[in-house]
Design an enzyme around this catalytic site. Structure first.
Site, PDB file in Angstrom:
ATOM      1  NE  ARG A  78      -1.862  -2.387   3.178  1.00 31.52           N
ATOM      2  CZ  ARG A  78      -2.247  -2.932   4.335  1.00 31.52           C
ATOM      3  NH1 ARG A  78      -3.416  -2.618   4.868  1.00 31.52           N
ATOM      4  NH2 ARG A  78      -1.453  -3.779   4.967  1.00 31.52           N
ATOM      5  NE  ARG A  96      40.158  50.637  -9.366  1.00 24.32           N
ATOM      6  CZ  ARG A  96      39.929  50.936  -8.074  1.00 24.32           C
ATOM      7  NH1 ARG A  96      39.439  50.035  -7.263  1.00 24.32           N
ATOM      8  NH2 ARG A  96      40.169  52.149  -7.633  1.00 24.32           N
TER       9      ARG A  96
HETATM   10  C1  UD1 Z   1      -1.765  -6.513  11.075  1.00 24.83           C
HETATM   11  C2  UD1 Z   1      -2.714  -7.492  11.801  1.00 24.83           C
HETATM   12  C3  UD1 Z   1      -3.954  -6.713  12.268  1.00 24.83           C
HETATM   13  C4  UD1 Z   1      -3.533  -5.539  13.134  1.00 24.83           C
HETATM   14  C5  UD1 Z   1      -2.513  -4.657  12.437  1.00 24.83           C
HETATM   15  C6  UD1 Z   1      -1.966  -3.639  13.420  1.00 24.83           C
HETATM   16  C7  UD1 Z   1      -2.455  -9.679  10.781  1.00 24.83           C
HETATM   17  C8  UD1 Z   1      -3.033 -10.663   9.835  1.00 24.83           C
HETATM   18  N1  UD1 Z   1      -3.092  -8.523  10.897  1.00 24.83           N
HETATM   19  O1  UD1 Z   1      -2.442  -6.072   9.930  1.00 24.83           O
HETATM   20  O2  UD1 Z   1      -4.796  -7.571  12.992  1.00 24.83           O
HETATM   21  O3  UD1 Z   1      -4.688  -4.783  13.492  1.00 24.83           O
HETATM   22  O4  UD1 Z   1      -1.413  -5.433  11.943  1.00 24.83           O
HETATM   23  O5  UD1 Z   1      -1.154  -2.714  12.799  1.00 24.83           O
HETATM   24  O6  UD1 Z   1      -1.479  -9.967  11.424  1.00 24.83           O
HETATM   25  N2  UD1 Z   1       5.017  -8.682   7.735  1.00 24.83           N
HETATM   26  C9  UD1 Z   1       6.028  -9.579   7.478  1.00 24.83           C
HETATM   27  N3  UD1 Z   1       5.816 -10.575   6.576  1.00 24.83           N
HETATM   28  C10 UD1 Z   1       4.632 -10.735   5.949  1.00 24.83           C
HETATM   29  C11 UD1 Z   1       3.600  -9.835   6.215  1.00 24.83           C
HETATM   30  C12 UD1 Z   1       3.818  -8.813   7.134  1.00 24.83           C
HETATM   31  O7  UD1 Z   1       7.112  -9.465   8.041  1.00 24.83           O
HETATM   32  O8  UD1 Z   1       4.520 -11.680   5.159  1.00 24.83           O
HETATM   33  C13 UD1 Z   1       5.267  -7.578   8.659  1.00 24.83           C
HETATM   34  C14 UD1 Z   1       5.120  -6.239   7.972  1.00 24.83           C
HETATM   35  O9  UD1 Z   1       6.375  -5.790   7.494  1.00 24.83           O
HETATM   36  C15 UD1 Z   1       4.574  -5.350   9.072  1.00 24.83           C
HETATM   37  C16 UD1 Z   1       3.882  -6.297  10.025  1.00 24.83           C
HETATM   38  O10 UD1 Z   1       4.315  -7.599   9.699  1.00 24.83           O
HETATM   39  O11 UD1 Z   1       5.600  -4.672   9.756  1.00 24.83           O
HETATM   40  C17 UD1 Z   1       2.370  -6.219   9.895  1.00 24.83           C
HETATM   41  O12 UD1 Z   1       2.015  -6.515   8.570  1.00 24.83           O
HETATM   42  P1  UD1 Z   1       0.931  -5.680   7.767  1.00 24.83           P
HETATM   43  O13 UD1 Z   1       0.802  -6.227   6.421  1.00 24.83           O
HETATM   44  O14 UD1 Z   1       1.201  -4.234   7.910  1.00 24.83           O
HETATM   45  O15 UD1 Z   1      -0.365  -6.085   8.594  1.00 24.83           O
HETATM   46  P2  UD1 Z   1      -1.708  -5.256   8.742  1.00 24.83           P
HETATM   47  O16 UD1 Z   1      -2.522  -5.432   7.544  1.00 24.83           O
HETATM   48  O17 UD1 Z   1      -1.409  -3.888   9.205  1.00 24.83           O
HETATM   49 CA    CA Z   2       0.433  -2.659   9.333  1.00 23.81          CA
END
Ligand code: UD1
Ligand code: CA
Length: 485
Positions: free
Chosen positions: A33, A466
């Site tokens: 995003r 100059r």
């Molecule tokens: C996540 C939570 C949500 C919570 C929110 C809070 C899940 C499924 N959802 O959603 O419940 O309200 O955070 O901010 O956990 N990351 C990895 N590897 C991945 C995916 C993510 O390391 O494969 C890391 C991202 O870099 C990030 C963190 O995990 O720092 C959270 O991931 P993100 O995709 O931002 O989760 P949200 O959709 O915000």
């Molecule tokens: Ca997040």
């Protein structure tokens, strides 16, 4: 510098921790995003990367190790981690999540690393930059109060729960599961309590729970959040640790959210600066990074930006729209509107600007005046020296009480090398003089206006270089007569 300075850091609560923890940071997400080539956790809030802010807070728990899950742009993220490890003297170990498939998969990638320690683990998402030492320590206290559950989910109630996973509790108020925004029913969407993605738990339980995860959601990902329902189903102890300060737990998923967090961070810092006795004309347009120190009764006009290791003394006045980077400004110095100062040292009671540029390694002694459209670089200016208009001073050593006429230039560059200009105490340069370096102007010497000086000027001499002035009497009159004007 002034004696009363704003002493940072933001918080320094002394909550004792009963046993050492380990920290796991999730930083491998694609940050889709954000639509960025740069990994999300390397974007910045008030001059520090998101990951730096999270690691700093994590390090305040004195963990045995901080394990960080990395993936996209891992070389860049790992370079930042190794910088932080040295800076904060904390062991940081990156682990690779080959193909990021959600937060559950991220935790799974770290299992073999975190299983090296028996310590309880605090999981922090890498995109929660406003997390503070104080809130983390409060979470640890809440975890203790809850009797160190197998999994503690840190929750909060932000003004808008939009975009977050919701905490589903049963009638008795016990947490049952977490449901993501996109998987919510209409009524679930109305729940205000959200999952912060911070957790405290036992490594054994986390390993077991993560092994059970299946991609049963709108995203086709492995959600770590499903570990909650797994814990309930297997009769483990799962608790929600509700935290008041929702702002500390806010995540940045979009650039709009990033900018909102930047603003909140700036407000926090500005508030502390004002409390320490500094006037901010307009905090909304004032950017002060956390390592900056400002003396009492200083005044910062609107549009002030203070970056890096900048130090301002007491009673410093910045009119506004000024950028100062890694520089020291002495007591009572007045920086007029629209100036820029980089990696320089300005002593007390100087006047800088308007529209002046002090480039790196400019050193100004007490009472120096640098005026309109004057640029300095790698130069030392002695006490009371003045360059008030349209001047360039580069690679120069200038004595005390020197006066630069408007438009004086030190010609320091021959196309290959930089050369030095030396100017003695009390010397004076006429307007539009060019001092071709290497060259020395002796103490008390005068340079005639419009001169191009290539030879050293002896002490107390006048040097002029100059074309001779000619006066042709009645020339203009005769010309007019000839043209009949
Ligand atoms: C996540 C939570 C949500 C919570 C929110 C809070 C899940 C499924 N959802 O959603 O419940 O309200 O955070 O901010 O956990 N990351 C990895 N590897 C991945 C995916 C993510 O390391 O494969 C890391 C991202 O870099 C990030 C963190 O995990 O720092 C959270 O991931 P993100 O995709 O931002 O989760 P949200 O959709 O915000
Ligand atoms: Ca997040």
């Amino acid at each position: 510098l002034g004696s009363t300075q704003c002493s940072k850091p933001l918080i320094s609560s002394k909550i004792p921790l009963d046993s050492p923890l380990q920290v796991l940071v999730l930083a491998a997400g694609k940050g889709t995003r954000f639509r960025s080539e740069t990994p999300k956790v390397l974007h910045k809030v008030l001059g520090r990367t998101l990951i730096e802010r999270v690691i700093r807070a994590g390090a305040s728990l004195n963990p045995v190790q901080i394990t960080v899950v990395v993936s996209s742009g891992r070389e860049l993220v790992e370079a930042e981690l190794s910088r932080l490890s040295t800076l904060l003297s904390v062991p940081i170990v990156p682990v690779l999540q080959e193909n990021p498939r959600g937060t559950g998969d991220a935790v799974r990638s770290a299992l073999s690393e975190i299983a090296k320690f028996s310590n309880r683990v605090v999981i922090i998402p890498g995109d929660t930059p406003l997390i503070t030492e104080e809130t983390l320590k409060q979470i640890v206290v809440e975890d203790l109060k809850a009797g160190k559950p197998d999994l503690g989910v840190v929750s909060c109630k932000p003004p808008s729960p939009f975009g977050y996973g919701r905490i589903i509790r049963n009638d008795a108020g016990a947490v049952q599961r977490i449901v993501e925004e996109r998987d919510c029913t209409e009524s679930e969407r109305l729940i205000r309590e959200i999952n912060s993605s911070l957790y405290v738990g036992e490594v054994n339980f986390i390993s077991e729970a993560v092994a059970s995860l299946k991609p049963m959601n709108a995203q086709g990902e492995l959600y770590f959040t499903d570990a909650v329902a797994y814990g309930i189903a297997t009769k483990k102890k799962v608790a929600a640790l509700l935290v008041e300060n929702w702002l500390d737990l806010a995540g940045a998923n979009t650039r709009a959210e990033l900018s909102a967090l930047e603003q909140s961070c700036r407000e926090r810092v500005n508030k502390l600066i004002m409390e320490s006795g500094v006037t901010l004309e307009d905090p909304a347009t004032t950017y002060i990074e956390e390592d900056v120190i400002i003396g009492q009764d200083s005044y910062l006009g609107s549009g002030t930006r203070l970056y890096g290791k900048t130090r301002l003394g007491a009673r410093v006045k910045l009119d506004g729209d000024t950028l100062i980077v890694d520089s020291t400004i002495g007591d009572g110095t007045h920086v007029k509107f629209g100036s820029m100062i980089e990696e320089s040292a300005v002593a007390s009671d100087c006047f800088i600007g308007p529209f002046a540029h002090l480039r790196p390694k400019s050193e100004l002694a007490e009472g120096v005046h640098i005026g309109n459209f004057v640029e300095t670089k790698a130069s030392k200016l002695g006490k009371g020296t003045k360059a008030n208009h349209l001047t360039y001073i580069g690679d120069a050593v200038v004595g005390e009480r020197v006066n630069f006429g408007a438009g004086t230039i030190t010609a320091n560059y021959d196309g290959y090398k930089k050369h030095k200009t030396t100017i003695g105490d009390g010397a004076s340069t006429g307007s539009n003089s060019v001092l071709v370096a290497p060259v020395t102007i002796g103490d008390g010497a005068y340079v005639g206006a419009g001169s191009v000086i290539t030879k050293d000027a002896p002490t107390d001499s006048l040097v002029v270089a100059r074309g001779q002035e000619r006066v042709i009497k009645d020339w203009a009159k005769k010309r007019r007569e000839k043209l009949g004007k």
